[in-house]
Design a protein around this motif. Sequence first.
Motif, PDB file in Angstrom:
ATOM      1  N   ALA A 105       1.016  -1.177   0.073  1.00 13.51           N
ATOM      2  CA  ALA A 105       0.083   0.145   0.119  1.00 13.51           C
ATOM      3  C   ALA A 105       0.824   1.189   0.045  1.00 13.51           C
ATOM      4  CB  ALA A 105      -0.786   0.016   1.231  1.00 13.51           C
ATOM      5  N   PHE A 106       0.885   2.152  -1.042  1.00 18.10           N
ATOM      6  CA  PHE A 106       1.360   3.268  -1.076  1.00 18.10           C
ATOM      7  C   PHE A 106       0.524   4.497  -0.844  1.00 18.10           C
ATOM      8  CE2 PHE A 106       3.014   6.916  -3.878  1.00 18.10           C
ATOM      9  CZ  PHE A 106       4.333   7.317  -3.074  1.00 18.10           C
ATOM     10  N   GLU A 107       1.155   5.450  -0.278  1.00 18.59           N
ATOM     11  CA  GLU A 107       0.098   6.860  -0.028  1.00 18.59           C
ATOM     12  C   GLU A 107       1.158   7.987   0.092  1.00 18.59           C
ATOM     13  OE1 GLU A 107      -1.889   8.622   3.955  1.00 18.59           O
ATOM     14  OE2 GLU A 107      -3.010   7.098   2.816  1.00 18.59           O
ATOM     15  N   LEU A 108       0.885   8.873  -0.502  1.00 20.81           N
ATOM     16  CA  LEU A 108       1.812  10.391  -0.700  1.00 20.81           C
ATOM     17  C   LEU A 108       0.853  11.337  -0.640  1.00 20.81           C
ATOM     18  CD1 LEU A 108       4.615  11.383  -1.473  1.00 20.81           C
ATOM     19  CD2 LEU A 108       3.711  11.345  -3.585  1.00 20.81           C
ATOM     20  N   THR A 109       1.518  12.414   0.343  1.00 20.94           N
ATOM     21  CA  THR A 109       0.873  13.812   0.538  1.00 20.94           C
ATOM     22  C   THR A 109       1.756  14.601   0.090  1.00 20.94           C
ATOM     23  OG1 THR A 109      -0.801  12.932   2.342  1.00 20.94           O
ATOM     24  CG2 THR A 109      -0.485  15.204   2.073  1.00 20.94           C
ATOM     25  N   ILE A 110       1.345  15.615  -0.507  1.00 19.79           N
ATOM     26  CA  ILE A 110       2.173  16.684  -1.077  1.00 19.79           C
ATOM     27  C   ILE A 110       1.510  17.956  -0.915  1.00 19.79           C
ATOM     28  CG2 ILE A 110       3.595  17.700  -3.043  1.00 19.79           C
ATOM     29  CD1 ILE A 110       3.846  14.839  -4.308  1.00 19.79           C
ATOM     30  N   ASP A 111       2.340  19.042  -0.584  1.00 25.53           N
ATOM     31  CA  ASP A 111       1.645  20.362  -0.351  1.00 25.53           C
ATOM     32  C   ASP A 111       2.597  21.235  -1.067  1.00 25.53           C
ATOM     33  OD1 ASP A 111       0.484  22.648   0.345  1.00 25.53           O
ATOM     34  OD2 ASP A 111       0.643  22.590   2.562  1.00 25.53           O
ATOM     35  N   PRO A 112       2.341  21.638  -2.404  1.00 20.13           N
ATOM     36  CA  PRO A 112       2.941  22.595  -3.106  1.00 20.13           C
ATOM     37  C   PRO A 112       3.018  23.900  -2.393  1.00 20.13           C
ATOM     38  CG  PRO A 112       1.041  21.678  -4.212  1.00 20.13           C
ATOM     39  CD  PRO A 112       0.946  21.089  -2.908  1.00 20.13           C
ATOM     40  N   LYS A 113       4.164  24.592  -2.700  1.00 15.80           N
ATOM     41  CA  LYS A 113       4.294  25.924  -2.435  1.00 15.80           C
ATOM     42  C   LYS A 113       3.509  26.836  -3.291  1.00 15.80           C
ATOM     43  CE  LYS A 113       8.923  25.618  -0.526  1.00 15.80           C
ATOM     44  NZ  LYS A 113      10.467  26.578  -0.316  1.00 15.80           N
TER      45      LYS A 113
END
Length: 142
Positions: A105-113
């Motif tokens: 199970a892969f999970e990614l959270t990204i918050d761009p500038k």
Amino acid sequence: MAVTANKNVDIEADPGAVLEVLADVEGLPSWSPVHKTVEIIDRFDDGRPHHVKMAVSILGINDEQVVEYTWTGTTVSWDLVEGSQQKSQHGEYTLTPTAKGTHVAFELTIDPKIPIPGFLIRKGTKTILEAATEGLRQQVVG
């Protein structure tokens, strides 16, 4: 605004083999088109990467980033320490043994500038998820 995406894949190999590929972070550019260069800054006592500097490129957006890894027997996670294009990032692989190998199970959270249009987020997310799951599976099983 932070974006979270996830995807699962079954790999016909034991969790140890999957962890071995994930621990070879310098090999990421060979199976993840998103990763351009990877350099290990330091390692844990067991030899696994701790802090890693990488150059990534997705949809023409280039980012130089440093991430900090955390390892357990069944998970690999990382958090952004610094990045040129992101405020934060958290990624995680969770490995579960199955009768035929490993469920990943892969999970990614990204918050761009900077704000990124929704259609670009969706396209970029698809590319990242494919690399993180199918790219990993191909690297493990050959």
